[in-house]
Design an enzyme around this catalytic site. Sequence first.
Site, short mmCIF file in Angstrom:
data_model
loop_
_atom_site.label_atom_id
_atom_site.label_comp_id
_atom_site.label_asym_id
_atom_site.label_seq_id
_atom_site.Cartn_x
_atom_site.Cartn_y
_atom_site.Cartn_z
N TRP A 159 0.81 -1.22 0.00
CA TRP A 159 0.00 0.00 0.00
C TRP A 159 0.84 1.28 0.00
CZ3 TRP A 159 2.07 2.08 4.29
CH2 TRP A 159 2.56 1.18 5.24
N ASN A 160 2.16 1.18 0.25
CA ASN A 160 2.90 2.41 0.56
C ASN A 160 3.12 3.31 -0.66
OD1 ASN A 160 4.76 0.49 -0.36
ND2 ASN A 160 6.44 1.38 0.80
N LYS A 183 -3.56 -7.98 -7.60
CA LYS A 183 -4.20 -7.94 -6.28
C LYS A 183 -3.58 -6.78 -5.51
CE LYS A 183 -4.23 -8.96 -2.28
NZ LYS A 183 -4.41 -7.97 -1.20
N SER A 235 6.19 -7.73 2.70
CA SER A 235 7.02 -8.07 3.85
C SER A 235 7.83 -9.35 3.61
CB SER A 235 6.11 -8.26 5.07
OG SER A 235 5.20 -9.31 4.82
N GLU A 256 10.24 -8.73 -3.93
CA GLU A 256 10.85 -7.46 -3.48
C GLU A 256 10.37 -7.23 -2.05
OE1 GLU A 256 12.93 -5.41 -4.85
OE2 GLU A 256 12.85 -5.81 -7.02
N CYS A 290 10.12 1.31 1.76
CA CYS A 290 11.01 0.14 1.94
C CYS A 290 12.46 0.59 2.07
CB CYS A 290 10.83 -0.84 0.79
SG CYS A 290 11.02 -0.07 -0.81
P1 NAD Z 1 2.46 -7.43 3.31
O1 NAD Z 1 3.48 -8.47 3.06
O2 NAD Z 1 1.66 -7.50 4.56
O3 NAD Z 1 1.38 -7.41 2.12
C1 NAD Z 1 1.75 -7.22 0.78
C2 NAD Z 1 0.66 -7.78 -0.12
O4 NAD Z 1 0.59 -9.20 0.06
C3 NAD Z 1 -0.74 -7.26 0.16
O5 NAD Z 1 -1.43 -7.09 -1.06
C4 NAD Z 1 -1.37 -8.38 0.98
O6 NAD Z 1 -2.77 -8.45 0.89
C5 NAD Z 1 -0.73 -9.60 0.34
N1 NAD Z 1 -0.67 -10.79 1.20
C6 NAD Z 1 -0.69 -10.85 2.56
N2 NAD Z 1 -0.60 -12.14 2.97
C7 NAD Z 1 -0.50 -12.90 1.85
C8 NAD Z 1 -0.36 -14.30 1.60
N3 NAD Z 1 -0.29 -15.19 2.60
N4 NAD Z 1 -0.28 -14.74 0.33
C9 NAD Z 1 -0.32 -13.85 -0.71
N5 NAD Z 1 -0.46 -12.50 -0.54
C10 NAD Z 1 -0.56 -12.04 0.72
O7 NAD Z 1 3.21 -6.04 3.20
P2 NAD Z 1 2.60 -4.56 3.35
O8 NAD Z 1 2.40 -4.25 4.78
O9 NAD Z 1 1.48 -4.39 2.41
O10 NAD Z 1 3.81 -3.67 2.77
C11 NAD Z 1 4.89 -3.27 3.52
C12 NAD Z 1 6.11 -4.12 3.19
O11 NAD Z 1 6.41 -4.01 1.80
C13 NAD Z 1 7.35 -3.64 3.92
O12 NAD Z 1 8.05 -4.75 4.40
C14 NAD Z 1 8.14 -2.94 2.82
O13 NAD Z 1 9.52 -2.87 3.05
C15 NAD Z 1 7.80 -3.78 1.63
N6 NAD Z 1 8.09 -3.05 0.39
C16 NAD Z 1 9.19 -3.42 -0.34
C17 NAD Z 1 9.50 -2.72 -1.50
C18 NAD Z 1 10.71 -3.09 -2.32
O14 NAD Z 1 10.86 -2.55 -3.41
N7 NAD Z 1 11.58 -3.98 -1.88
C19 NAD Z 1 8.70 -1.65 -1.90
C20 NAD Z 1 7.59 -1.30 -1.13
C21 NAD Z 1 7.29 -2.01 0.02
#
Ligand code: NAD
Length: 501
Positions: A159-160, A183, A235, A256, A290
């Site tokens: 979402w960020n 998604k 994450s 990522e 991130c």
């Molecule tokens: P999250 O992992 O909780 O969720 C990310 C996505 O995965 C959401 O759409 C969520 O609904 C989905 N999801 C959750 N559980 C799942 C499962 N079991 N199977 C499949 N999909 C599932 O992360 P978040 O809180 O939305 O985002 C923050 C994280 O994203 C932070 O750790 C941040 O560092 C990372 N991030 C990384 C980058 C990068 O380029 N490396 C960029 C932006 C954010």
Amino acid sequence: METRGLLIAGKSVVTRKTFASLNPATGEAIGYASLASAEDVSAAVASAREALPAWRATPIKERAAIVSSAADAMIAGAGEPMSLTPSPLKKLIVEEMGKSIHEADIEVFETADMTRYFAETATQVLASKTLQLNTELWPTKRSIIEYEPVGVVGIIKPWNYPLEIPMWALAPALMAGNTVVFKPSEWTPLVGVMIGDIFTRAGLPAGVLNVVTGNGQTGAQLVTSDVDMISFTGSVAVGKRIGAECGQRVRRASLELGGKDALIVDEDVDVELAANGAMWGAFTVTGQVCASAERIFVHRAIADEFIQRVVEKTKELRLGNGLDPSVSIGPLVSQAQRDKVERHVQDAVKRGAYVLIGGRRPNAEGLRHGFFYEPTVLTNVTPEMQIMHEETFGPVMPIMIVDSLAQAITLANATRYGLGASVWTRDIGKGEDIARRLEAGMVWINDVNVALPQAPWGGVKESGTGTDLSEAGILEYAHTKHISTETGSTQTRDWWFPYTA
Ligand code: NAD
């Protein structure tokens, strides 16, 4: 209030179960999104599968024209970059995710630029190539490399940066001839639906992009569906699960994941520049980036001056609803995100950290109902504290004083993460030398958190296995096929049977 539907086979499908999208600055609903069921996810994947043959056969120039017009649509009504004109897209990003209008403006213009880069560059990157072989060994062989779409790509994003991060996958995936089921995060579903609207208006054929709004369960259903690849940003915990599932099914996965970026300040630095950089690195998007500067290592020789400056600058930051252009710091995206930040700060304080400023929820009227947390500067932090080894994703700047650059490098590398890092010094050669010694996918010298379309974005260690942006970020979404032709006229080969001395 409107309920937005899923996008399946070019049609909006409003489901029986829906969920509210909240404005994190007020805690109030701004609209409703459909909650996709397992059957909806299957229908979306089937629609992408059906659309695949025609889309992969569409000339790449036509695909590029559609992706470019999506880029145009993103900035329609958005004014000039930095003009803060609240176009519907910028306004929705502010209201649904909570960032400031400045940050939404950067996101919209940066994304349009990157989308155009993909549209323009993919044609050349994905053009077939004839290999130069060793003609002494292989005088009559011809080898051609062709890039084919992977197939149906499931794109699961956070979402960020609700527009930008999905587009880093959507644009190259579509350019490479894949069809997609996207998604979006449960915290920013309406921006996800708007991305679908943008591509529909840009002329993308029905079924090429499908959007399924929902929660983690919806994402898990997509991962175990009939897709050929998952492109995931999020994450580490969820990334590991998706990586394991894709490994089990022998599906391609681009992961990522999170970071715990170090920001290293050398003693020879321009302290004002480093302080300004650390402020933006730690606090932009309320620290929910991130590649946020999550650990600051500052040389003892200039530490007092640096700390004094960042504390003074933190006092100047205005919290509030991001639509007000004088606001620098918006809320955290959710109650859960704020709880995590609070837990990390409390753990640090319990173990001996000093709170120089912030460290609590704001009291002011108008901020109480949102998920706000005051920008916080901590000193006397140690590596055992959660704030120094787990991703916080909030407006906290923990500062550790070091006696040498060698010590800073050792501390910076002592983490399971390896996304980005930054080095602040007047000596560029020294900065580049430190960059080579840091275990990170990206290192910025005298800047922080810079994403350029031409440059690869991605981490090492537990920060992931994928590459976004750049030519490599296009090739993530293509199979490299080798076509080997024998052009000679002999009826056998020297290495075929029978083997003779
Ligand atoms: P999250 O992992 O909780 O969720 C990310 C996505 O995965 C959401 O759409 C969520 O609904 C989905 N999801 C959750 N559980 C799942 C499962 N079991 N199977 C499949 N999909 C599932 O992360 P978040 O809180 O939305 O985002 C923050 C994280 O994203 C932070 O750790 C941040 O560092 C990372 N991030 C990384 C980058 C990068 O380029 N490396 C960029 C932006 C954010």
